[in-house]
Design a protein around this motif. Structure first.
Motif, PDB file in Angstrom:
ATOM      1  N   VAL A 197       0.853  -1.149  -0.027  1.00 51.80           N
ATOM      2  CA  VAL A 197      -0.003  -0.016   0.046  1.00 51.80           C
ATOM      3  C   VAL A 197       0.968   1.387  -0.270  1.00 51.80           C
ATOM      4  CG1 VAL A 197      -1.928   1.288   1.151  1.00 51.80           C
ATOM      5  CG2 VAL A 197      -1.916  -1.205   1.142  1.00 51.80           C
ATOM      6  N   ASN A 233      -6.217  -3.010   4.092  1.00 52.38           N
ATOM      7  CA  ASN A 233      -6.037  -3.414   2.648  1.00 52.38           C
ATOM      8  C   ASN A 233      -6.495  -4.872   2.646  1.00 52.38           C
ATOM      9  OD1 ASN A 233      -3.438  -4.325   3.976  1.00 52.38           O
ATOM     10  ND2 ASN A 233      -2.921  -4.938   2.064  1.00 52.38           N
ATOM     11  N   GLU A 259      -6.162  -6.078  -5.192  1.00 50.14           N
ATOM     12  CA  GLU A 259      -5.972  -5.331  -3.866  1.00 50.14           C
ATOM     13  C   GLU A 259      -6.607  -4.137  -3.730  1.00 50.14           C
ATOM     14  OE1 GLU A 259      -2.330  -4.384  -1.162  1.00 50.14           O
ATOM     15  OE2 GLU A 259      -2.032  -3.543  -3.119  1.00 50.14           O
ATOM     16  N   TYR A 264      -7.471  -0.702  -0.949  1.00 52.46           N
ATOM     17  CA  TYR A 264      -7.106  -0.302   0.281  1.00 52.46           C
ATOM     18  C   TYR A 264      -7.357   1.044   0.584  1.00 52.46           C
ATOM     19  CZ  TYR A 264      -3.945   2.189  -2.912  1.00 52.46           C
ATOM     20  OH  TYR A 264      -3.404   2.873  -4.108  1.00 52.46           O
ATOM     21  N   ARG A 280      -6.242   4.205   3.577  1.00 59.00           N
ATOM     22  CA  ARG A 280      -5.320   4.885   4.822  1.00 59.00           C
ATOM     23  C   ARG A 280      -5.754   6.302   5.015  1.00 59.00           C
ATOM     24  NH1 ARG A 280      -1.296   8.210   3.236  1.00 59.00           N
ATOM     25  NH2 ARG A 280      -0.479   8.286   1.102  1.00 59.00           N
TER      26      ARG A 280
END
Length: 750
Positions: free
Chosen positions: A110, A306, A323, A325, A327
């Motif tokens: 990430v 993630n 994937e 994710y 944040r």
């Protein structure tokens, strides 16, 4: 470049016997290159012997060996990765470039380095939560923006082979003056589980950092530009959950939370009557002054999640990797005092005390398909896919009462109003890529790829803080808004490389790769006037062309290699003397060599050396090449180590790092400062230094007890950051490095 006499012999010794790290299957000490690289879960893994590039790894054993309470992830990377600039010693990794360019820091694939760069990516995870670290030197666009100098991928704790495995770790660190105020300590507890259908890894960590003392035993004053790590409390939680959904399918979820908060009673020494602000000739003491009154102190908080899904048999035998994710990053800095210039203010200017606060949200999706083919008995591997990321950036400034600040000589901060420090910005990036690896023969292989990137910047209209503060200070003044703007760019970037195998142990490679980075739009627009026009001419990506030629060797006793590199761009980001940031339309070039050697003549003895020599220049308006400063290009950096492992599995390691001195960039800055045609970029004279550490380990009660002495000779010096910071931020930021410190630790697995 000019290098000090104290460090040049060590650097020449390293260069004479060194080469870059080579791929090695079994090693537990010293940085090495990986046998297989998996920088993100959605880009696949390849053998290093097949890679036309420079790849390093730091395994958990090396991390544990370098870790002591109070030592950060940045300290470890700056020590062990040759091409990475030395650690700053602050909370920030600002100035820790690789090959003179920005680094994309990732955690479990990430990306943490986005459009808004707070430079605290390496202060978002503690060493106790790291399984290993993978490093790719050189520009690449395969993983998106931000990797114009390379990639650092930090991989968190992973499930082990045992059904249940627990580990406890304690650490303590102190300077020579032992007291409760000076201690740093940390504790961590981890657990991994492994089952047929479910596996997981869990970790919690807590740490406290006390005062930092210089080589004379004096408490160092706070670093007020990027902030320091004194008197901080760190809390952390990491979890990785994995499910085997079917024989060919896997799902994993990672959760992270990290909070680093400062709570100090000490402020900087501004000198009598704030002399450091008003008297250019005044030299501050850099001592800490008791009596700081600041409720909202520097802080870093990262949190994210993630999810990775992999299916090894879709669409006719292809492997699918996806994937997703999210944040969030929040940062708070130390208040700084500056001059606000505005024609409507009485006298045209005013002094203000402002504290910066950032809030960043990032959502992303990465996907890739992998397919292998057999062409004439030779392997062809194809990877292709699409990525998308959205980043939203906000920054606010907390104003403090300037009269209280002056009356207290810089110790009392009474909050008043809050202002926007630049407009809110949304950045959308979409990338499509295709990468191919083909073995033309048993000895010769090629790699090539292309990535097309689309970038969209959406900038909200905003009230510049200069206008807002002036409106509050001057009755009747009507502030002007900075108009919004929409900017779209696209880039097509290529890479191509070849590898020739002399044998399984020795390869020669050549590589061309392009990378790019986004200018920090939110930061760039913080200080512009209200009539600034936002368009594609002043906000756009910086593309870097990277060339490298390397050789590597790996056998049972010797691992050695060397890489020469050259990169260039036609734009450069400049940090100006008035603290504004701009993108200059000018050529820039960086070139050098990085090398490393590891020699193990016996099972007990290990010797190693490394060197990275880099030079960077930009072209001024008159067409002359001028040197880039030390925040952009690290001075010559060399390292050596020797390690002896005893029969009872205890060990003793002596390691040293030397940094060369140079005044080339400083000389060019003096010329630029008095020339009407040359843009002045702050630069400092860099004085070389060498620092040694002594580290020991021994088995004890089923675990391992460790002891370390850092800055063994109690050297009085300033880091590269500390020296360059004086030219960029002012004298108060040019703080000395820590003197001799002692660390002890214990780790046990059960």
């Amino acid at each position: 470049m000019r290098h000090t006499a104290a460090t040049l012999p060590l650097a020449l010794l390293s260069l004479a016997i060194s080469g870059q790290l080579a791929a090695q299957a079994n090693t537990t000490s010293g940085t090495r290159q990986l046998d297989a690289v998996s920088v993100t879960a959605v880009r696949g893994a390849r053998s290093v012997a097949e890679i036309a590039g420079t790849v390093y790894a730091i395994e958990r054993e090396q991390i544990a060996q370098q870790t002591a309470a109070g030592r950060s992830t940045a300290d470890i990377l700056g020590q062990l990765v040759p091409s990475l600039a030395p650690a700053s010693g602050t909370t920030s990794n600002y100035g820790m470039t690789m090959r003179g360019r920005s680094v994309q820091v990732m955690i479990d694939g990430v990306p943490l380095t986005g459009a808004r760069d707070g430079s605290r990516q390496l202060n978002s995870i503690s060493p106790t939560m790291i399984e290993r670290i993978e490093v790719i030197s050189g520009a690449t666009a395969l993983y998106g923006a931000g990797a114009s100098g390379g990639i650092i991928n930090i991989i968190t704790l992973q499930p082990g082979d045992a059904p249940v495995q627990l580990a406890s770790q304690l650490g303590l660190r102190t300077p020579s003056d032992v007291s409760s105020d000076n201690l740093a300590w940390n504790a961590a507890q981890t657990m991994t589980v492994r089952g047929d259908s479910f596996s997981g890894a869990f970790g919690i960590a807590y740490g406290r950092q006390g005062a930092s003392l210089d080589a004379h035993g004096r408490r160092i004053g706070p670093e007020i530009a990027q902030t320091d790590r004194q008197d901080t409390e760190t809390k952390e939680l990491n979890a990785r959950l994995e499910w085997a959904l079917a024989p060919a399918q896997q799902l994993s979820v990672g959760i992270r939370w990290y909070d680093d908060q400062q709570d100090s009673d000490y402020g900087p020494d501004y000198g009598p009557r704030l002399a450091v602000l008003f008297n250019p000739a005044y030299q501050p003491s850099h001592n800490a002054v008791d009596g700081l009154q600041l409720n909202a102190q520097p802080r870093t908080r990262h949190q994210g999640i993630n999810t990775q899904y992999r299916n090894r048999d879709v669409f006719g035998g292809q492997e699918l990797s996806v994937e997703a994710y999210y944040r969030n990053e929040q940062g708070r800095w130390f208040p700084s005092v500056s001059t606000l210039v505005h024609p409507a203010l009485p006298g045209g200017y005013a002094y203000v005390a402002m504290q910066s606060n950032t809030d960043i949200d990032v959502w992303g999706l990465r996907s890739a398909l992998h397919k292998g083919f057999d062409i004439g008995g030779r392997s062809l591997q194809l990877s292709y896919g699409v990525d998308h990321e959205r980043e939203e950036d906000r920054q606010r400034g907390q104003m403090y009462d300037i009269n209280r600040f002056i009356a207290s000589n810089g110790l009392n901060y009474v909050p008043t109003a809050q202002y926007a420090m630049g407009p809110d910005v949304r950045v959308d990036t979409t990338g499509l890529f295709l990468q191919a690896d083909h073995a033309l023969s048993e000895r010769f292989s090629v790699q090539a790829g292309v990535r097309h990137q689309i970038l969209r910047n959406n900038v909200d209209d905003s009230l510049p803080y200069t206008e807002a503060i002036t409106a509050d200070a001057v009755a009747g003044y009507q502030p002007q808004l900075l108009a919004d703007g929409r900017v779209r760019h696209s880039q097509t970037l290529f890479n191509a490389g070849v590898v020739y195998k002399f044998s399984d142990a020795q390869q020669l490679f050549a590589n061309f790769s392009q990378g790019f980075s986004l200018p920090d739009t939110q930061r760039m627009l913080r200080d512009v006037p209200a009539n600034f026009v936002i368009d594609s001419r002043n906000i756009g990506p910086i593309k870097v062309d990277n060339y490298e030629l390397g050789w590597r060797l790996n056998n049972a006793q010797l691992q050695s290699a060397v890489t020469a590199f050259y990169n260039r761009s036609d734009k450069t980001v400049q940090f100006n003397r008035n603290y504004s940031v701009s993108v200059a339309d000018t050529d820039e070039r960086v070139y050098g060599v990085e090398a490393n050697l590891r020699y193990t003549p016996t099972a007990q003895l290990e010797l190693g050396a490394s060197v990275a020599s880099t030079r960077g220049q930009y072209r001024d308006a008159a067409g002359q090449w001028r040197e880039l400063n030390a925040f952009r290009v690290s001075p010559l950096k060399a390292g050596v180590h020797g390690q002896w492992r005893f029969a009872n599995d205890s060990l003793l390691r002596l390691q040293g790092q030397a940094v060369g001195g140079t005044d080339d960039a400083w000389r060019d800055a003096q010329v630029a400062a008095v020339s009407p045609t040359i843009r002045a970029t702050p630069a400092a004279k860099i004085r070389g230094y060498a620092v040694f550490d002594l580290i020991g380990e021994l088995p004890l009660a089923g675990g391992r007890f460790s002891v370390g002495v850092y800055n063994l000779a109690d050297r009085d010096y300033k880091t590269v950051y500390g020296q360059q910071a004086e030219a960029t931020y002012g004298k108060l930021s040019s703080v000395p490095a820590q003197g001799r410190t002692f660390g002890v630790g214990y780790r046990v697995e059960y």
